[in-house]
Scaffold this active site. Structure first.
Site, PDB file in Angstrom:
ATOM      1  CB  SER A   1     -18.823  17.258 -64.243  1.00  0.00           C
ATOM      2  OG  SER A   1     -19.019  16.923 -65.590  1.00  0.00           O
TER       3      SER A   1
ATOM      4  CD1 TRP B   1     -16.837  13.498 -62.291  1.00  0.00           C
ATOM      5  CD2 TRP B   1     -14.891  12.393 -62.205  1.00  0.00           C
ATOM      6  NE1 TRP B   1     -17.044  12.363 -61.548  1.00  0.00           N
ATOM      7  CE2 TRP B   1     -15.856  11.658 -61.472  1.00  0.00           C
ATOM      8  CE3 TRP B   1     -13.589  11.899 -62.283  1.00  0.00           C
ATOM      9  CZ2 TRP B   1     -15.564  10.467 -60.838  1.00  0.00           C
ATOM     10  CZ3 TRP B   1     -13.290  10.707 -61.652  1.00  0.00           C
ATOM     11  CH2 TRP B   1     -14.281  10.008 -60.940  1.00  0.00           C
TER      12      TRP B   1
ATOM     13  CG  ASP C   1     -23.300  21.258 -80.122  1.00  0.00           C
ATOM     14  OD1 ASP C   1     -23.475  20.178 -79.534  1.00  0.00           O
ATOM     15  OD2 ASP C   1     -24.239  21.955 -80.547  1.00  0.00           O
TER      16      ASP C   1
ATOM     17  NE  ARG D   1     -21.444  15.886 -76.951  1.00  0.00           N
ATOM     18  CZ  ARG D   1     -22.276  16.890 -76.661  1.00  0.00           C
ATOM     19  NH1 ARG D   1     -22.880  17.538 -77.640  1.00  0.00           N
ATOM     20  NH2 ARG D   1     -22.487  17.239 -75.424  1.00  0.00           N
TER      21      ARG D   1
ATOM     22  CD  GLN E   1      -8.053 -11.694 -77.828  1.00  0.00           C
ATOM     23  OE1 GLN E   1      -8.091 -10.857 -76.933  1.00  0.00           O
ATOM     24  NE2 GLN E   1      -8.256 -12.982 -77.620  1.00  0.00           N
TER      25      GLN E   1
ATOM     26  CD  GLU F   1     -15.549  17.270 -74.496  1.00  0.00           C
ATOM     27  OE1 GLU F   1     -16.187  17.657 -75.485  1.00  0.00           O
ATOM     28  OE2 GLU F   1     -14.319  17.418 -74.373  1.00  0.00           O
TER      29      GLU F   1
ATOM     30  CB  SER G   1     -21.784   5.566 -75.341  1.00  0.00           C
ATOM     31  OG  SER G   1     -20.422   5.652 -75.703  1.00  0.00           O
TER      32      SER G   1
END
Length: 393
Positions: A128, A158, A245, A248, A345, A372, A375
């Site tokens: 990155s 990062w 791959d 991840r 919660q 990586e 979303s």
């Protein structure tokens, strides 16, 4: 490891089950004490501990030995369930050396992998950049060929293990240096840069909500021998994507570990917390929430271990499992965030007290939905693969 039923799923072979059970027992003995305070020192200690325990060898494969994705995933899930920083230490050894395991020369593998497996050398993966995170093709860090060397200039950010790594696998643009050439993804190459190489410096240490070593790197006339290039010039994008791959899918597995720990904590809290003359577990609202948590974890686990199984099987056939890995990472990380939030919660005010297990999990899970491949990027990858499959019919 309270619920071991998933180890009987057909994705696993007997040695995978034995591995998970053995690691769970080892972690219960060695990871009981919090590794806090000096995070750099704690990570070094954990890498050495995992190396002495023989666990790191599963992260790297080696000469003539394929990476066992299912083993990596089971290890990450188990470690994450016990201690998030231990999972981080294991994962970064694998990610940082994965390109060498998959594409490195025999000399490179001999020089680095044994030390990584023994916990004697700390690895890092430097992809990155400030303006090139999800968009790898926008990379600006450059490597210019100069005789028998390459000269690297630019920045990476990062970077996990930044500041404590002994070497970095660095991706840089070599578009002007021949090979496949050109801009975009095809103009990228991969290099192994030792941490003490002149011209490499730590520009900034980065503090995040779940503390671990993280840094911005600067390369200024950093001279690296051409023998330190991984694979052919211009193949760096392929090297990076193949490495991601594998790992991840393991991010999904770590998320499962966090989620299972959160469910364990939630169940314990529900059974023990007195409320209105009953326990929290006696209320149907609580029961419904626990049922949703357990079901979501199993659904995510099925996608995760399908992807890990396919990674081990399909790569031998020369096929990639990009879509399945993306589905696993997306589902498991998002699910874990929801499960951990539900556990907080259930704890009420106690759930947000600093140092409470569910509070720690809440901080630890957040980054996994980003690194990586965020979303949103996983959604794009899945859509691209689905469209490509439909178009090929």
């Amino acid at each position: 490891m309270a619920d071991r039923d998933y180890l009987d799923w057909p994705f696993f072979e007997p040695h995978h089950r034995a591995l998970a059970l053995a690691l769970d027992a080892w972690a219960g003995e060695h990871l009981r004490h919090a590794h806090a305070g000096d995070v750099d020192a704690a990570c070094r200690e954990l890498v050495a501990l995992l190396g002495r325990g023989g666990w790191l060898r599963h992260a790297i494969g080696g000469p003539g030995q394929a990476i066992d994705t299912r083993a990596i995933c089971l290890i990450r899930e188990t470690l994450a369930r016990h201690a998030g920083l231990a999972d981080f230490a294991f994962a970064m050894q694998g990610l940082g050396s994965g390109a060498i395991s998959l594409f490195g020369s025999a000399a490179q593998q001999e020089r680095y992998l044994a030390r990584v497996a023994a916990g004697e050398a700390i690895a890092a993966f430097a992809l990155s950049e400030p303006q090139a995170g999800s968009d790898v093709a926008a990379m600006q860090c450059a490597a210019r060929r100069d005789g028998d060397d390459y000269v690297l200039d630019g920045e990476k950010t990062w970077i996990s293990n930044g500041g404590i790594a002994d070497f970095y696998v660095v991706f840089a643009r070599t578009g002007d240096g021949g090979g496949e050439g050109g801009r975009g993804a095809r103009g990228i190459s991969a290099f192994i840069v030792d941490a003490d190489t002149p011209g490499l410096s730590i520009a900034e240490r980065i503090d995040v909500i779940a503390p671990h070593p993280l840094a911005r790197l600067r390369f200024a006339g950093c001279r690296v021998p051409a023998a330190q290039r991984i694979g052919d010039e211009g193949q760096g994008f392929k090297v990076a994507m193949a490495t991601l791959d594998v790992f991840r899918t393991s991010v999904a597995a770590a998320s499962l570990g966090f989620a299972r720990r959160a469910l364990d904590e939630g169940l314990k809290r529900a059974r023990e917390r007195a409320m209105f003359g009953k326990t929290l577990a006696d209320f149907q609202l609580t029961q419904a929430k626990l049922a949703q948590m357990a079901t979501a974890i199993d659904a995510a686990a099925l996608l995760t271990y399908r992807a890990a199984w396919m990674q081990d099987v399909k790569t031998k056939q020369g096929k990639r499992v990009t879509k399945e890995a993306a589905m696993a990472k997306l589902t498991a990380t998002e699910t874990a965030q929801q499960v951990i939030d539900a556990a907080v919660q259930l704890f009420g005010g106690q759930g947000v007290v600093s140092g409470e297990t569910v509070e720690t999990l809440y901080r630890e899970i957040r980054a996994l939905r980003i690194y990586e491949g965020a979303s949103e990027v996983q959604l794009l990858i899945i859509a691209r693969e689905v469209l490509a499959q439909e178009g090929g019919r």
